[in-house]
Enzyme design. Structure first.
Site, PDB file in Angstrom:
ATOM      1  CG  ASP A  54      -2.514  -0.022   0.830  1.00 19.09           C
ATOM      2  OD1 ASP A  54      -2.461  -0.228  -0.309  1.00 19.09           O
ATOM      3  OD2 ASP A  54      -3.204   0.075   1.606  1.00 19.09           O
ATOM      4  CG  ASP A 198      -8.824  -8.102  13.119  1.00 18.58           C
ATOM      5  OD1 ASP A 198      -9.616  -7.432  13.516  1.00 18.58           O
ATOM      6  OD2 ASP A 198      -7.786  -7.971  13.721  1.00 18.58           O
TER       7      ASP A 198
END
Length: 681
Positions: A54, A198
């Site tokens: 990223d 998550d």
């Protein structure tokens, strides 16, 4: 939640599955990613490793090309880590994806031990523990006298997740996990809109009726935050993300979740409100001592008769439910360290859009006093309350004796907790850029056979090590040599960056060694070596050996758990002997050459021998080959020339798995033979 813990058994995975391994990164260093990618590419089940950058950095593209990984970058950082993973999902066509954070180095058996659970079509993901190799991080506490290391996350990964797994409520922790692609597709990929993708992804998968498996064997090792600032920022993000997930998914009234799943998820979210409860706990005795206002009306013998047993039983229940991983005192210290962060998280999580922050794992700066301002306030408030409260009580008797002394004790406990956190935080030292593994290995320094010096390597990383010998080497300048590894000898060149003064053992320890062990020269020289690799490729053999396994735990016989009160009592009555955490061995390690005595043509091998009281327990010998139990060994203890010789019988052999090859630790019953006058073979 934790009355019964699961222990799922791994089965062999079916052949022919397609697997992609995702390693997302944003601003982590090349060195850190190198450890992870090297190990990821070496995992045994067929797969492709992807580096998801990223940060869109040229050096990461070069690293991926060097290590034969697929490279994928984004020009925008929309949805942070979740967006990065979803971007990769759009390019991938594998049936399963394994996810590792940039610092988590997987074991070579990771896929072999997790993919087998997907025989069940309803299993959406398999999560394994997140362990950490830097045992000097902020969340690790090593006992000074025992072979015991307490870790702040041990209770969660050793007990709580296993308890959740019984109710199909174990959740994806963002790393060290494998997920089914079709399950992710059914919920639109990794969940976005929160800073904890998550937990959010887990709830959505469970709401769809999928199952999760928590496999409790540690199969990857990462880098824990080494500063209090990074530690608290990470927990702040977790807490804020939990509040966001609660707001978006409802949890308690969410459709698709079973009642046990709702209660388990709710318990995980409510954990962060503990910060408010602790705030009241830390302030209350100061308020009483300074104002005389009591939170309860009665504080007599009847109250104490009920309260004290209740309080002690709470601690006992915590230790038993924690299966020895709780560590009541240390848990309370970390509650003190986190209380303000947890309280802040419960407020910020319900606010506007939050920005995902990457945890800074390595910091060479000393923690500043401003990082422990809440603890300093508790410290000062408690001291002030004890001093002023004592003066008021002596002059005015504004509280009953029972109330006064109860709050003095209470404030003193808070004072001790705050002081321990401030002291630990501000006195910790940050010395090196890379963690040094305390693994002893034999090594040579010297170019020719005539000037080679055999010594011991300790505190080793890809950056450097400590070399210990009884014979001098170049104190400054360039040296070359070889380090013995399970995969063979590794040549190196290093600069001798410092020369430590000779270290002499104490008089008592010298006497003990002379009486119970070999006659070793008391002169010990230590050198700091900084490796000088011609290319990063030259360090691969060492990096593959050090990272991705629990070797340092096994070599040093470290453990996380302790005996619980019930187990202690059971051992006392059943055997008359109490199981205890063993003391840290004061023994040093000695480089040795050994061979089997009953072979026609004995071949010399190099190893490392523990220097301890051999009359009390067997010595431990680190070896690079398997030797049959019952073998008789002749062992030469070396400096530059043989100093002594011992013989012994191998009574136990333990095989330890690393990411490249096996290493063996043998227990040897030794018999001292006296000086050896024979020259080196």
């Amino acid at each position: 939640m934790v009355s019964r813990l699961t222990s799922p058994v791994a089965t062999l995975p079916p052949k022919g599955l397609t697997v992609d391994v995702f390693v997302p990164t944003y601003n982590e260093s090349v060195n850190l990613l190198r450890h992870t990618l090297l190990a990821a590419t070496r995992m045994e089940y067929p797969h492709h490793t992807w580096l998801l950058d990223d940060g869109n950095r040229p050096e990461m593209a070069a690293l991926a090309k060097e290590l034969d990984c697929r490279y994928l970058a984004r020009t925008e950082n929309t949805d942070a880590k979740a967006g990065n993973l979803n971007h990769a999902l759009a390019q991938s066509h594998a049936d399963f994806v394994a996810v590792f954070d940039a610092d988590h180095v997987p074991h070579k058996d990771f896929l072999n031990k997790t993919l087998g659970f997907f025989h069940n079509e309803k299993v959406a993901f398999v999560q394994t523990p997140q362990d950490f190799y830097n045992l000097d991080s902020y969340q690790h506490r090593r006992h000074k006298r025992l072979s015991y290391i307490w870790t702040e996350q041990s209770l969660f990964f050793r007990v709580i997740q296993r308890g959740k797994d019984r109710w199909n409520a174990a959740y994806f922790c963002g790393s060290c996990a494998v997920l089914r692609r079709s399950a992710l597709d059914s919920i639109g990929g990794f969940a976005t809109g929160t800073v904890t993708e998550d937990l959010h992804t887990s709830i959505r998968l469970h709401k769809k009726g999928y199952q999760a498996v928590y496999y409790p064997e540690s199969l990857a090792f990462g880098l824990a935050p080494d500063s209090v600032r990074a530690f608290l920022l990470q927990r702040l993000r977790w807490g804020q993300g939990a509040m966001q997930v609660w707001r978006k998914e409802g949890i308690l009234f969410a459709r698709g979740l079973t009642l046990p799943q709702r209660l388990n998820y709710l318990a995980s979210v409510l954990t962060y409100f503990d910060g408010w409860q602790k705030t009241v706990f830390y302030i209350a005795p100061a308020v009483v001592l300074l104002t005389g206002v009591m939170p309860i009306n009665a504080l007599g013998p009847d109250f104490l008769l009920h309260f004290i047993p209740f309080y002690l039983l709470c601690f006992w229940a915590y230790e038993e439910a924690g299966r020895g991983y709780g560590g009541t005192v240390l848990t309370e210290q970390y509650n003190m360290a986190r209380f303000a962060t947890f309280a802040r998280a419960t407020i910020g999580g319900f606010g506007p859009h939050l920005k995902f922050s990457v945890t800074q794992k390595v910091s060479l700066e000393q923690d500043k006093p401003r990082t422990v301002v809440p603890q300093l306030l508790v410290l000062v408030l408690s001291i002030l309350a004890i001093a002023v409260g004592s003066w008021l009580w002596l002059s005015q008797q504004y509280l009953t004796p029972g109330a006064f002394w109860a709050n003095i004790v209470w404030a003193s406990i808070n004072l001790g907790l705050a002081g321990s956190v401030v002291r630990f935080t501000l006195l910790r030292k940050h010395r090196r850029r890379e963690y040094r593994f305390p693994i002893p290995l034999p090594a040579f320094i010297g170019k020719s056979e005539e000037d080679k010096v055999l010594g011991l390597v300790e505190d080793i990383s890809a950056d450097g090590c400590r070399f210990i010998s009884e014979n001098p080497v170049a104190a400054k300048g360039t040296v070359s040599g070889e380090i013995f590894l399970p995969s063979g000898r590794m040549p190196f060149t290093a600069s001798s960056s410092r020369h430590l003064e000779p270290a002499l053992p104490s008089r008592d320890s010298r006497d003990e060694v002379m009486e119970t062990g070999p006659r070793i020269s008391r002169r010990k020289l230590e050198y700091g070596l900084a490796f000088r690799w011609k290319s990063a490729h030259d360090a691969i053999q060492l990096e593959n050996f050090l990272y991705g396994s629990d070797l340092q735990w096994r070599i040093l016989e470290l453990q996380e758990g302790v005996t619980t009160p019930v187990a202690w009592a059971a051992g006392l009555f059943a055997r008359g002997k109490i199981a205890k955490v063993p003391k840290i061995s004061s023994a040093e390690w000695l480089p040795v050459v050994y061979h089997q005595t009953r072979k026609d043509e004995p071949q010399d091998k190099f190893g490392v021998l523990s220097r301890s009281d051999w009359t009390q327990k067997p010595a431990r010998l680190i070896m690079f080959e398997s030797v049959p139990k019952g073998s008789h060994l002749e062992i030469y203890i070396f400096g530059n020339m043989p100093q002594d010789r011992v013989q012994g019988e191998l009574v136990e052999l333990q095989k330890l798995q690393t990411t490249i090859a096996e290493i063996y630790v043998a227990k040897i019953m030794l018999h001292h033979q006296g000086p050896d006058e024979v020259s080196r073979r």
